[in-house]
Scaffold this motif. Structure first.
Motif, PDB file in Angstrom:
ATOM      1  N   PHE A 214      27.007 -22.849  51.190  1.00 29.23           N
ATOM      2  CA  PHE A 214      27.080 -24.242  51.614  1.00 29.23           C
ATOM      3  C   PHE A 214      26.221 -25.173  50.755  1.00 29.23           C
ATOM      4  O   PHE A 214      26.216 -26.382  50.977  1.00 29.23           O
ATOM      5  CB  PHE A 214      26.653 -24.362  53.077  1.00 29.23           C
ATOM      6  N   ALA A 215      25.503 -24.605  49.791  1.00 27.69           N
ATOM      7  CA  ALA A 215      24.615 -25.443  48.977  1.00 27.69           C
ATOM      8  C   ALA A 215      25.400 -26.467  48.178  1.00 27.69           C
ATOM      9  O   ALA A 215      24.995 -27.634  48.068  1.00 27.69           O
ATOM     10  CB  ALA A 215      23.774 -24.568  48.046  1.00 27.69           C
ATOM     11  N   TRP A 216      26.517 -26.053  47.613  1.00 28.49           N
ATOM     12  CA  TRP A 216      27.307 -26.954  46.767  1.00 28.49           C
ATOM     13  C   TRP A 216      27.876 -28.113  47.589  1.00 28.49           C
ATOM     14  O   TRP A 216      27.632 -29.283  47.284  1.00 28.49           O
ATOM     15  CB  TRP A 216      28.434 -26.170  46.097  1.00 28.49           C
ATOM     16  N   SER A 217      28.614 -27.787  48.666  1.00 30.38           N
ATOM     17  CA  SER A 217      29.216 -28.855  49.466  1.00 30.38           C
ATOM     18  C   SER A 217      28.148 -29.694  50.148  1.00 30.38           C
ATOM     19  O   SER A 217      28.286 -30.919  50.264  1.00 30.38           O
ATOM     20  CB  SER A 217      30.174 -28.269  50.511  1.00 30.38           C
ATOM     21  N   GLY A 218      27.055 -29.057  50.584  1.00 32.95           N
ATOM     22  CA  GLY A 218      25.979 -29.813  51.218  1.00 32.95           C
ATOM     23  C   GLY A 218      25.343 -30.805  50.273  1.00 32.95           C
ATOM     24  O   GLY A 218      24.965 -31.912  50.670  1.00 32.95           O
ATOM     25  N   ALA A 219      25.235 -30.420  48.984  1.00 30.32           N
ATOM     26  CA  ALA A 219      24.601 -31.307  47.996  1.00 30.32           C
ATOM     27  C   ALA A 219      25.476 -32.513  47.688  1.00 30.32           C
ATOM     28  O   ALA A 219      24.995 -33.652  47.674  1.00 30.32           O
ATOM     29  CB  ALA A 219      24.291 -30.519  46.722  1.00 30.32           C
ATOM     30  N   TRP A 220      26.776 -32.281  47.429  1.00 39.44           N
ATOM     31  CA  TRP A 220      27.587 -33.463  47.079  1.00 39.44           C
ATOM     32  C   TRP A 220      27.834 -34.359  48.283  1.00 39.44           C
ATOM     33  O   TRP A 220      28.062 -35.559  48.134  1.00 39.44           O
ATOM     34  CB  TRP A 220      28.883 -33.103  46.359  1.00 39.44           C
ATOM     35  N   GLN A 221      27.769 -33.801  49.502  1.00 37.49           N
ATOM     36  CA  GLN A 221      27.903 -34.647  50.677  1.00 37.49           C
ATOM     37  C   GLN A 221      26.676 -35.540  50.877  1.00 37.49           C
ATOM     38  O   GLN A 221      26.743 -36.539  51.584  1.00 37.49           O
ATOM     39  CB  GLN A 221      28.147 -33.793  51.918  1.00 37.49           C
ATOM     40  N   LYS A 222      25.566 -35.174  50.239  1.00 41.63           N
ATOM     41  CA  LYS A 222      24.358 -35.999  50.279  1.00 41.63           C
ATOM     42  C   LYS A 222      24.258 -36.914  49.058  1.00 41.63           C
ATOM     43  O   LYS A 222      23.309 -37.693  48.935  1.00 41.63           O
ATOM     44  CB  LYS A 222      23.114 -35.108  50.340  1.00 41.63           C
ATOM     45  N   GLY A 223      25.205 -36.780  48.132  1.00 43.50           N
ATOM     46  CA  GLY A 223      25.140 -37.568  46.910  1.00 43.50           C
ATOM     47  C   GLY A 223      24.150 -37.025  45.900  1.00 43.50           C
ATOM     48  O   GLY A 223      23.780 -37.717  44.950  1.00 43.50           O
ATOM     49  N   ASP A 224      23.711 -35.773  46.083  1.00 39.96           N
ATOM     50  CA  ASP A 224      22.720 -35.137  45.213  1.00 39.96           C
ATOM     51  C   ASP A 224      23.432 -34.487  44.032  1.00 39.96           C
ATOM     52  O   ASP A 224      23.810 -33.312  44.080  1.00 39.96           O
ATOM     53  CB  ASP A 224      21.924 -34.107  46.010  1.00 39.96           C
ATOM     54  N   ALA A 225      23.641 -35.237  42.964  1.00 39.40           N
ATOM     55  CA  ALA A 225      24.388 -34.737  41.813  1.00 39.40           C
ATOM     56  C   ALA A 225      23.695 -33.535  41.161  1.00 39.40           C
ATOM     57  O   ALA A 225      24.341 -32.537  40.837  1.00 39.40           O
ATOM     58  CB  ALA A 225      24.589 -35.853  40.790  1.00 39.40           C
ATOM     59  N   ALA A 226      22.380 -33.645  40.958  1.00 40.46           N
ATOM     60  CA  ALA A 226      21.646 -32.558  40.307  1.00 40.46           C
ATOM     61  C   ALA A 226      21.736 -31.275  41.136  1.00 40.46           C
ATOM     62  O   ALA A 226      21.998 -30.184  40.608  1.00 40.46           O
ATOM     63  CB  ALA A 226      20.184 -32.955  40.107  1.00 40.46           C
TER      64      ALA A 226
END
Length: 340
Positions: A214-226
């Motif tokens: 879930f790290a990938w989807s969780g990151a882009w859902q937060k707008g965390d590109a890096a």
């Protein structure tokens, strides 16, 4: 997991679910049953991915070559054919209810199609297909099926799972057959004496555990590109199937589209949850979808779906080279769309 003989014998059949290994094996087994390899170039028609029903119907109406008992039509990516189950054309419904002689049809959906009333497989003719054994699901295992699946795969590899190794593997990998198989294959290399303990399972599944899934989807859902790009790199290095990851995106974008339709229809509260396929316990997710919709607007959601479709075409077109560029580009687009 071998496809059941009753399903393989069906001239008109459907296979659906996220287990890419099981789906691929089922398709190949069905083709061996219904397609003569010597005549495949003349008797097998493979429709384009994401094609509409008219293209499928046209392929079914082609005559079989002389010397061949039946023409076979394969639809390799048929998910779009089930998005509007209530709008199935009458001509298509008639053929699906009473398959004609001299033709075979296999529909392949990459995602698990819901069978609840009003959903993709919740109405005729699909309910009749289910009763007849024409539908094979290769998606996530039910909780009660996971231990038996792990035991079977471990036995196949000659592994002995000691102590709580089996339960830890089930906890880490969930019900995805592909992830379970990959983990056991790595354990097969590590376990020289064929015995697997909890420490070995922990070592093998650490990067395949829930935080990675879930790290990938969780990151882009937060707008965390890096963070999203880092998680994507980790997942691809660990051998995750890009198309399976894309399925996560499609599910989220599909829920946004359902939210657009639900709000346009004036649905409220629990009705919206039902329209999005969410349970009451998942009501907290609505804020995230509403925030994304407020930023994107309906037109932006449709544009995002187009990007997802294009990414899928690019990934399938680059299957041999396994290029990461389409997912990298889509990840940045998702960060911009979801980021607040």
């Amino acid at each position: 997991m071998a496809a059941p003989a009753a399903w393989l014998n069906q001239s008109f059949a459907l296979v659906h679910g996220e287990d890419s290994d099981g789906r691929r094996e089922a398709v190949e087994a069905w083709k061996r049953k219904h397609v003569d390899p010597e005549w495949a170039d003349f008797s097998l028609t493979i429709c384009s991915e994401g094609c509409p029903w008219p293209e499928v119907m046209a392929a079914l109406q082609e005559a079989a070559p002389l010397g061949v008992d039946a023409r076979t039509v394969l639809v390799p990516a048929a998910d779009n054919l089930f998005t509007r189950a209530k709008e199935l054309p009458a001509s298509v419904k008639a053929v699906l209810e009473k398959p004609p002689a001299g033709v075979n049809l296999l529909l392949v959906a990459w995602n698990t199609l819901p069978a609840a009333p009003g959903k993709a497989l919740g109405a005729k003719p699909w309910t009749d297909w289910t009763k007849a054994g024409r539908i094979l699901k290769v998606g996530a295992l039910d909780a009660l099926e996971i231990p038996a699946f792990i035991e079977t795969e471990a036995k196949r590899l000659g592994l002995v799972l000691q102590g709580a190794a089996s339960s830890l593997l089930a906890q880490r990998q969930g019900g995805n057959p592909g992830l379970i198989k990959r983990a056991l294959e790595v354990l097969d290399l590590l376990a020289e004496d064929r015995r697997v303990n909890e420490a070995m399972v922990d070592q093998v599944t650490f990067r395949l555990a829930e935080q990675k899934a879930f790290a990938w989807s969780g990151a882009w859902q937060k707008g965390d590109a890096a963070g999203a790009l880092k998680a994507l790199r980790t997942a691809l290095e660990d051998g995750d199937e890009p198309l399976m990851m894309l399925g996560q995106v499609r599910r989220e974008v599909d829920r946004l589209l359902r939210l657009v339709e639900a709000e346009a229809a004036g649905l409220k509260g629990g009705e919206i949850l039902g329209a999005l396929g969410l349970s009451p316990k998942q009501a907290f997710l609505l804020d995230g979808y509403r925030g994304a919709l407020a930023k994107l607007k309906p037109r932006g959601v449709k544009a995002l779906l187009s990007r997802v479709n294009q990414c899928e075409k690019d990934l399938k077109g680059m299957a041999l080279s396994r290029s990461e560029a389409p997912l990298l580009d889509l990840t940045l687009a998702l960060c911009r769309a979801w980021g607040r």
